[in-house]
Design an enzyme around this catalytic site. Structure first.
Site, PDB file in Angstrom:
ATOM      1  N   LYS A  20       4.174 -10.221  -4.464  1.00  0.00           N
ATOM      2  CA  LYS A  20       2.711 -10.173  -4.464  1.00  0.00           C
ATOM      3  C   LYS A  20       2.138 -11.512  -3.988  1.00  0.00           C
ATOM      4  O   LYS A  20       2.601 -12.573  -4.380  1.00  0.00           O
ATOM      5  CB  LYS A  20       2.222  -9.878  -5.879  1.00  0.00           C
ATOM      6  CG  LYS A  20       0.722 -10.001  -6.079  1.00  0.00           C
ATOM      7  CD  LYS A  20       0.361  -9.789  -7.530  1.00  0.00           C
ATOM      8  CE  LYS A  20      -1.132 -10.000  -7.770  1.00  0.00           C
ATOM      9  NZ  LYS A  20      -1.493  -9.782  -9.195  1.00  0.00           N
ATOM     10  N   HIS A  75     -12.046  -3.747 -10.215  1.00  0.00           N
ATOM     11  CA  HIS A  75     -11.743  -5.045  -9.594  1.00  0.00           C
ATOM     12  C   HIS A  75     -12.374  -5.220  -8.217  1.00  0.00           C
ATOM     13  O   HIS A  75     -11.785  -5.815  -7.310  1.00  0.00           O
ATOM     14  CB  HIS A  75     -10.228  -5.264  -9.508  1.00  0.00           C
ATOM     15  CG  HIS A  75      -9.872  -6.730  -9.488  1.00  0.00           C
ATOM     16  ND1 HIS A  75      -8.583  -7.196  -9.296  1.00  0.00           N
ATOM     17  CD2 HIS A  75     -10.638  -7.839  -9.633  1.00  0.00           C
ATOM     18  CE1 HIS A  75      -8.564  -8.506  -9.310  1.00  0.00           C
ATOM     19  NE2 HIS A  75      -9.809  -8.927  -9.521  1.00  0.00           N
ATOM     20  N   ASP A 119      -0.826  -1.054  -5.602  1.00  0.00           N
ATOM     21  CA  ASP A 119      -1.909  -1.755  -4.911  1.00  0.00           C
ATOM     22  C   ASP A 119      -1.406  -2.928  -4.082  1.00  0.00           C
ATOM     23  O   ASP A 119      -2.120  -3.422  -3.204  1.00  0.00           O
ATOM     24  CB  ASP A 119      -2.985  -2.212  -5.901  1.00  0.00           C
ATOM     25  CG  ASP A 119      -2.462  -3.205  -6.937  1.00  0.00           C
ATOM     26  OD1 ASP A 119      -1.231  -3.328  -7.102  1.00  0.00           O
ATOM     27  OD2 ASP A 119      -3.297  -3.859  -7.598  1.00  0.00           O
ATOM     28  N   ASP A 129      -0.194  -0.899 -10.608  1.00  0.00           N
ATOM     29  CA  ASP A 129      -0.711  -2.256 -10.424  1.00  0.00           C
ATOM     30  C   ASP A 129       0.445  -3.256 -10.389  1.00  0.00           C
ATOM     31  O   ASP A 129       1.132  -3.457 -11.397  1.00  0.00           O
ATOM     32  CB  ASP A 129      -1.665  -2.587 -11.579  1.00  0.00           C
ATOM     33  CG  ASP A 129      -2.594  -3.743 -11.275  1.00  0.00           C
ATOM     34  OD1 ASP A 129      -2.412  -4.393 -10.243  1.00  0.00           O
ATOM     35  OD2 ASP A 129      -3.510  -3.990 -12.080  1.00  0.00           O
ATOM     36  N   ASP A 130       0.661  -3.866  -9.223  1.00  0.00           N
ATOM     37  CA  ASP A 130       1.745  -4.837  -9.025  1.00  0.00           C
ATOM     38  C   ASP A 130       3.129  -4.197  -9.169  1.00  0.00           C
ATOM     39  O   ASP A 130       4.078  -4.845  -9.633  1.00  0.00           O
ATOM     40  CB  ASP A 130       1.633  -6.010 -10.005  1.00  0.00           C
ATOM     41  CG  ASP A 130       0.438  -6.899  -9.735  1.00  0.00           C
ATOM     42  OD1 ASP A 130      -0.333  -6.601  -8.809  1.00  0.00           O
ATOM     43  OD2 ASP A 130       0.262  -7.889 -10.464  1.00  0.00           O
ATOM     44  N   CYS A 190      -4.777  -7.608  -5.455  1.00  0.00           N
ATOM     45  CA  CYS A 190      -5.508  -6.441  -5.978  1.00  0.00           C
ATOM     46  C   CYS A 190      -6.812  -6.150  -5.247  1.00  0.00           C
ATOM     47  O   CYS A 190      -6.999  -5.066  -4.697  1.00  0.00           O
ATOM     48  CB  CYS A 190      -5.809  -6.645  -7.458  1.00  0.00           C
ATOM     49  SG  CYS A 190      -4.390  -7.042  -8.489  1.00  0.00           S
TER      50      CYS A 190
END
Length: 468
Positions: free
Chosen positions: A330, A160, A314, A64-65, A104
């Protein structure tokens, strides 16, 4: 398209070594950056003829990130990721792989549906922040299509894609769900952005106040260790290294964030007054160890040969990520916002020690996994991704096609080595990524015809999507 060491990969490694030296990195760190691309790597080539194998189990792991160069195998001068590096040595490392979007939720929509996020109302949220939208249960997903073809399906970790009561993995094709619904949570208390408790098994709250990454690792290890009667899909979605910047054992920092959340501070989880490069390193290296534990459990189960393992992020990295030489982070459609580390391993069918600079993005993996599993897309919901199964297994050529992205205020399209980009300035730009992965040399003034062609291609796709 590949070379013994692609120009893009070589540029990232050399830049990593230079950056390490400029930052005063230790000699071992600089040396590690300089040798990040394994000299034993060779250009991808399908291993045929090869014995036939049964339909693969699929272990699809998302960080994640995580930034493009946050793994040592991608050039990080200071983060050590031996387990993911070993996964790359045993499989294929992709240098030009992309997420389906820059944040995300829309990326997860593109992966689960195999379509552009803008095909669905929920995919327009960048990212989902309330209960008004989500992934409609009537929409076919990777999980529902695989389940219909005989797969067991599970999602462990971050969803999410909408909140209860209307949206849930178990309403969208996954037989089992254990994880969190929202975009972020505090790693110990499991409190989300609104102060809600956000750890569930199925649709019921599940109480466990241990460090979240430990819990997900245990659950995933248990799942892959089962005696499965049918092939399976496990989406393992870690929240690491997403903020808040809390590593295993950081109870004091956890308690302070929980205090602020309970006092009504809606910005507490963003943790903008905390974190550091060292803390981020600790979180990424913990993610690597956790994945190593799951892979060890998979090997002990005897299913390693027939399990396709895929790892990616992601979207691009955030404030402490190491993205060199890419620009942007991001949220941006610059390379640093959407190009992500991506590794594929399937011992039964694909040789290890390989590297590919084939441009590929999230919807392509959906199409590819369905193809490899013998599952068909739903005719009423055509995929926007292109299967590269024939390329991976038989060496078939992948036809040149456009990779398309759209977020509020930005647009991008990649065709071959060329990328059309319009940022929030509103100015159309054109970059030759084979020479300029950092997107600094705007070729638009010198390539007007090419610019017009790629802009028109972007606008044709955009015309078929929902409006914001």
């Amino acid at each position: 398209m590949s070379t013994p060491l692609s120009r893009r990969a070589l540029g990232g490694v050399a830049a990593g070594a230079a950056a390490a030296a400029a930052l005063g990195a230790t000699a071992p760190a600089a040396q590690a950056a300089a040798t990040a691309a394994d000299p034993r790597e060779r250009p991808f080539r399908a291993a045929h003829p090869r014995r036939h194998s049964r339909r693969p189990n699929i272990l699809f792991i998302l960080g994640d990130d995580l930034g493009w160069a946050d793994l040592s195998s991608y050039g990080s001068p200071h983060i050590r990721t031996p387990h993911l590096d070993r996964l790359a040595r045993d499989g294929v490392r992709f240098t030009d792989a992309y997420s389906g979007s820059a944040t995300c939720s829309p990326t997860r929509f593109s992966l689960y549906t195999g379509r552009y996020p803008g095909r669905t109302k929920g995919g327009l949220a960048e990212p989902i922040a309330d209960r008004s939208v989500g992934l409609e249960p009537t929409h076919p997903t990777l999980a529902s299509l695989l389940r219909d073809s005989g797969y067991a399906t599970a999602l462990i970790g971050k969803w999410h894609c909408g909140y209860l009561p209307d949206y849930s993995p178990t309403r969208s094709g996954w037989d089992e769900f254990f994880g969190n619904f929202g975009g972020a949570l505090e790693y110990y208390s499991k409190l989300g952005l609104g102060g809600e408790y956000d750890l569930y098994e199925g649709d019921a709250e599940y109480k466990d106040l241990r460090y979240y990454t430990r819990i997900l690792t245990e659950r995933a290890s248990e799942y892959v260790s089962r005696d499965h009667d049918e092939p399976w899909l496990l989406n393992l979605n870690f929240t690491t290294p997403h903020w808040p910047w809390i590593a295993d054992g950081d109870k004091e920092a956890s308690d302070e964030i929980v205090r602020r959340i309970k006092a009504g501070d809606r910005s507490a989880l963003w943790h903008q007054d905390g974190g550091s490069v060292a803390k981020y390193q600790e979180m990424v290296e913990d993610l690597d160890r956790s994945i190593g534990q799951v892979l060890k459990a998979l090997k002990r189960s005897g299913q390693e040969q027939d399990t396709l393992v895929f790892f990616a992020s992601d979207n691009g990295g955030e404030r402490f990520s190491y993205n060199w030489p890419l620009a942007g982070n991001k949220g941006s459609l610059q390379e640093g916002g959407i190009r992500v580390p991506s590794i594929l391993r399937w011992p039964a069918r694909i040789d290890g020690g390989q590297v590919s600079d084939l441009p590929v993005f999230s919807p392509d993996w959906t199409a590819t996994l369905l193809d490899l599993a013998g599952a068909r897309p739903h005719p009423a919901y055509p995929l926007d991704g292109t299967s590269i199964a024939g390329h991976l297994l038989r060496g078939a050529d992948v036809p040149e096609r456009d990779l398309f992205w759209r977020v509020r205020g930005e647009r991008a399209l990649r065709r071959g080595d060329w990328k059309y980009y319009r940022g929030k300035s509103g100015r159309d730009q054109l970059f030759d990524l084979s020479e300029d992965s950092r997107e600094q040399a705007d070729r638009a003034p010198f390539e007007q015809a090419r610019l017009a062609e790629l802009r028109a291609a972007w606008e044709r796709i955009d015309a078929g999507l929902l409006r914001y």
